[in-house]
Scaffold this motif. Structure first.
Motif, short mmCIF file in Angstrom:
data_model
loop_
_atom_site.label_atom_id
_atom_site.label_comp_id
_atom_site.label_asym_id
_atom_site.label_seq_id
_atom_site.Cartn_x
_atom_site.Cartn_y
_atom_site.Cartn_z
N ASP B 157 1.85 2.31 30.15
CA ASP B 157 0.58 2.71 29.52
C ASP B 157 -0.46 2.13 30.31
O ASP B 157 -1.83 2.53 30.09
N GLY B 158 -0.16 1.17 31.17
CA GLY B 158 -1.43 0.88 32.11
C GLY B 158 -2.45 -0.11 31.52
O GLY B 158 -3.28 -0.11 31.87
N MET B 159 -1.64 -0.97 30.71
CA MET B 159 -2.21 -1.92 29.97
C MET B 159 -2.58 -3.09 31.07
O MET B 159 -1.37 -3.63 32.00
N PRO B 160 -3.99 -3.36 31.67
CA PRO B 160 -4.07 -4.42 32.86
C PRO B 160 -3.40 -5.79 32.40
O PRO B 160 -2.84 -6.35 33.63
N ARG B 161 -3.89 -6.52 31.59
CA ARG B 161 -3.39 -7.95 31.53
C ARG B 161 -2.83 -8.25 30.11
O ARG B 161 -2.74 -7.60 29.18
N ALA B 272 -8.51 -2.41 27.72
CA ALA B 272 -8.29 -1.04 27.56
C ALA B 272 -7.54 -0.41 28.68
O ALA B 272 -7.35 -0.91 29.74
N LEU B 273 -6.66 0.51 28.29
CA LEU B 273 -5.43 1.25 29.34
C LEU B 273 -6.13 1.63 30.49
O LEU B 273 -7.17 2.29 30.43
N GLY B 274 -5.42 1.43 31.53
CA GLY B 274 -5.59 2.17 32.89
C GLY B 274 -4.67 3.26 33.04
O GLY B 274 -4.32 3.80 31.97
N LYS B 275 -4.49 3.56 34.44
CA LYS B 275 -3.40 4.77 34.74
C LYS B 275 -2.25 3.92 34.42
O LYS B 275 -1.91 2.78 35.05
N PRO B 282 0.33 9.74 30.92
CA PRO B 282 0.07 8.86 29.62
C PRO B 282 0.94 9.10 28.84
O PRO B 282 1.27 10.43 28.26
N ARG B 283 1.45 8.04 27.95
CA ARG B 283 2.21 8.32 26.59
C ARG B 283 1.14 9.05 25.40
O ARG B 283 -0.04 8.99 25.75
N PRO B 284 1.73 9.41 24.38
CA PRO B 284 0.87 10.19 23.54
C PRO B 284 0.05 9.15 22.87
O PRO B 284 0.19 7.76 23.02
N GLU B 285 -1.12 9.78 22.31
CA GLU B 285 -2.11 8.80 21.74
C GLU B 285 -1.82 7.94 20.31
O GLU B 285 -2.06 6.94 20.42
N HIS B 286 -0.52 8.53 19.95
CA HIS B 286 -0.14 7.55 18.66
C HIS B 286 0.71 6.54 19.11
O HIS B 286 0.94 5.50 18.27
N VAL B 287 1.37 6.56 20.54
CA VAL B 287 1.90 5.09 21.15
C VAL B 287 0.84 4.37 21.73
O VAL B 287 1.35 3.13 21.56
N ALA B 288 0.13 4.83 22.40
CA ALA B 288 -0.99 4.05 23.00
C ALA B 288 -2.12 4.68 23.09
O ALA B 288 -2.52 5.42 24.08
#
Lengths: 305, 305
Positions: B157-161, B272-275, B282-288
C-alpha cells in the motif's frame, strides 16, 4: 441400510445421534489392592473422562524419552518403515508401534506406575492396543479435529466395548500457544453416532478419516455446554490419562514451540478386537494390534540409560 | 535486483533480515493534554507493542455492536458487496470498510475515547486507514499466520512510516480455545524483512499473501526468544490496541465458540499512502483508503440505539 445390532453404531445414517454410554468408566477388579490413582483422582477421572498428572516423570527421565524419540525420527531405517508417518516435506509427524520398535519405549509402556493405573481403571489385565510418538512441530503444526478414539476403534477396528484408555506423556511443554490437547469434560458419558454412508461397499473402498467419524457441530455444542473444555498445560514429563470415548482435539500450532508426546493405549485383555464394521479390512498391525495380546508385565522404572 | 532506498525494504532478497525500527512507537504531539492512556499504560504499549483494555465497552454497548455486525452479515445487499469476504461455503469471514458502510460503526470509529488514545500514541490527527468486522466462526475457524501489518501496508500500500495502530474490539469472548489473537511482545521494535522475488513484473502478476510477506522461522524464533508470546483473553467489549509493526497471528478455532471482533486502523494524517512497491497496483479503497484522509472528528459515545 446395513443391519447392525450394535450398542455403539455409527456412520450408518444421515442423522447424527447422541447415545448414552453403556459401559463403566472405572471398572472394579484386577487391581483393587495395588497402587494406582488415589480415590479423589479416580473420582475425577470417572467424572471428567481424563486426569492430568503434572510432572509425573522427572526432567531427566523425559529428557531421555525426547532424545530417544528424536534419535528414532532421525534414523533412516525408521524413516522408511510403514509405522512412520511423514508430513508434506520430510517432517515426521508420528511413529507408530514404538513400544515394539524401541527398547526404551517398550520398558516405558510397561512402567509399573502407568500399568497399575491402567489396570486399576480398566479392572483387568491390559495389553497395548496402539502406541506412538507424535511430533507436532512449531510454526506448521496442524489442527486435529474433535473425535472420540473409540468411535474409530469400534467401527474401523472392531473394538467391542469402552474399556481402553490412552496415556499421553508430554515430551515438550504443552502451553496455551502450541495447540495443546483439548478435552470436553464429561463427554465420555455420551457416544456421538456420526453421520455416514449406508453401504458396506462404499466403506470398503473409500473410508476417509476427514469425511467419516466426524462428530457434528450440534452434538459437540451439546457436550461443551454440559462440561466445557479443558486443555491441560504443563511441563514435559506431565501425563494425561483419558478414556477411549472422551472427545478431544487440538488447534493448530503457529508458535515456535513444538508440541510432542508419547502415546500408549491400554486395552483390557477381555476387549480384544473383533471384526471391523461394514466389511472393512482390518487396519495394519501397528495401528491396531491383533497379534500381541498378552498382558503387559509391569516393570519397575529404570531409565538410567 | 530492484534498487530501493527504503528503510523498511522487504521481499527483495533470498535472505530474510532483522532490522531495527527507525520510527518512534509513542509520538509526542497533538494530544499531550487530552485524555487517553495513563502513563503506565503508555509505557506498556511502548515496551510491548500492544495494550489490553479489559471491559473497555459495557456489555450492553458490545451487545449492540455484535447485533449490528450480525445484521450486516445477514443483509443480502452487504453480502454482494466487494467489501465482504466469504469463506468456502457461504460463511462471511470479514466485512471491510464498516465505518463507511454503517452509521453505528462510523460513530464507534470516532468514539472520543478511542480517537484520543490513537492521537496520543501517534502524536497527530488520525484518519481511518482500514476498518473491518472479522467473524471467525466456531469449529472451522482457520489459523492466521504471524505477520506484521506494516510489512504488507508498506510494500503493498505504500505506507511510508510506522505511525499507525490497530484497535481490536472483541465482539465475543476471546478465550484459550477459540484461537485468540497472539502477540509477540516487543516485536514492534524490529522489522522483519521477508524473503521475496526480485522482479517487479513477478509482483505485478502473482502476489500472493500465502507466499509473500511471510516472516521466516528463524526471525520469529528470535523475536519470541526475546519477548515471548501473549494472548489477551477477556470478555466481549474488551479492546486490544497494537502497533502496526507488532508481530501477531492466531491459531485455528475448532471450539464451538466463535471469535469475532471489530477492527479500526488509525493512521497519522502525515503518514498517508504513497505508491505501492515494485510497481504494484494500489489495492482497493476498502482495504487501504486513498480517498478519505480527513482527520476523524471525535464524537462523544452514544450507543443508545
Amino acid at each position: 441400510m446395513v443391519l447392525v445390532s450394535d450398542a455403539y453404531q455409527s456412520r450408518v445414517d444421515n442423522e447424527a445421534a447422541i447415545m448414552l454410554r453403556r459401559d463403566p468408566v472405572v471398572y472394579s477388579g484386577a487391581n483393587d489392592g495395588a497402587q494406582g490413582l488415589v480415590q479423589h483422582q479416580l473420582r475425577n477421572y470417572q467424572k471428567n473422562g481424563f486426569i492430568f498428572l503434572k510432572n509425573f516423570f522427572t526432567e531427566s527421565e523425559v529428557a531421555l524419552f525426547l532424545k530417544e524419540a528424536n534419535r528414532m525420527a532421525a534414523d533412516p531405517m525408521i524413516r522408511e518403515r510403514e509405522e512412520t508417518i511423514t508430513e508434506s516435506g520430510d517432517q515426521i509427524r508420528s511413529i507408530f508401534m514404538v513400544h515394539r520398535l524401541n527398547d526404551l519405549f517398550r520398558r516405558l509402556a510397561a512402567d509399573v506406575r502407568l500399568v497399575n493405573i491402567a489396570r486399576q481403571i480398566l479392572g483387568d489385565e491390559v495389553y497395548i492396543h496402539q502406541s506412538r510418538v507424535n511430533l507436532k512441530p512449531g510454526f506448521v503444526g496442524k489442527e486435529f479435529y474433535w473425535h472420540s478414539d473409540f468411535e474409530a476403534w469400534h467401527v474401523e477396528d472392531g473394538m467391542p466395548r469402552m474399556r481402553a484408555l490412552s496415556c499421553a506423556i508430554f515430551l515438550t511443554e504443552h502451553n496455551e500457544f502450541n495447540g495443546p490437547l483439548m478435552f470436553i469434560r464429561g463427554s465420555h458419558m455420551h457416544y456421538i453416532s456420526c453421520v455416514g454412508e449406508t453401504t458396506a461397499d462404499h466403506y470398503r473402498h473409500s473410508l476417509k478419516k476427514q469425511e467419516y467419524g466426524v462428530p457434528d457441530p450440534a452434538s459437540l455444542r451439546f457436550l461443551v455446554d454440559r462440561g466445557g473444555i479443558q486443555a491441560p498445560k504443563g511441563p514435559a514429563g506431565s501425563v494425561v490419562l483419558f478414556d477411549c470415548n472422551t472427545m478431544h482435539g487440538s488447534n493448530s500450532n503457529i508458535s515456535p514451540y513444538p508440541r510432542s508426546d508419547l502415546l500408549f493405549v491400554y486395552n483390557s485383555v477381555q476387549n480384544a478386537l473383533g471384526k471391523p464394521r461394514f466389511g472393512l479390512a482390518p487396519r495394519p498391525e501397528h495401528v491396531a494390534t491383533r497379534e500381541e495380546l498378552s498382558p503387559v508385565v509391569p516393570l519397575e522404572p529404570d531409565y538410567s540409560g
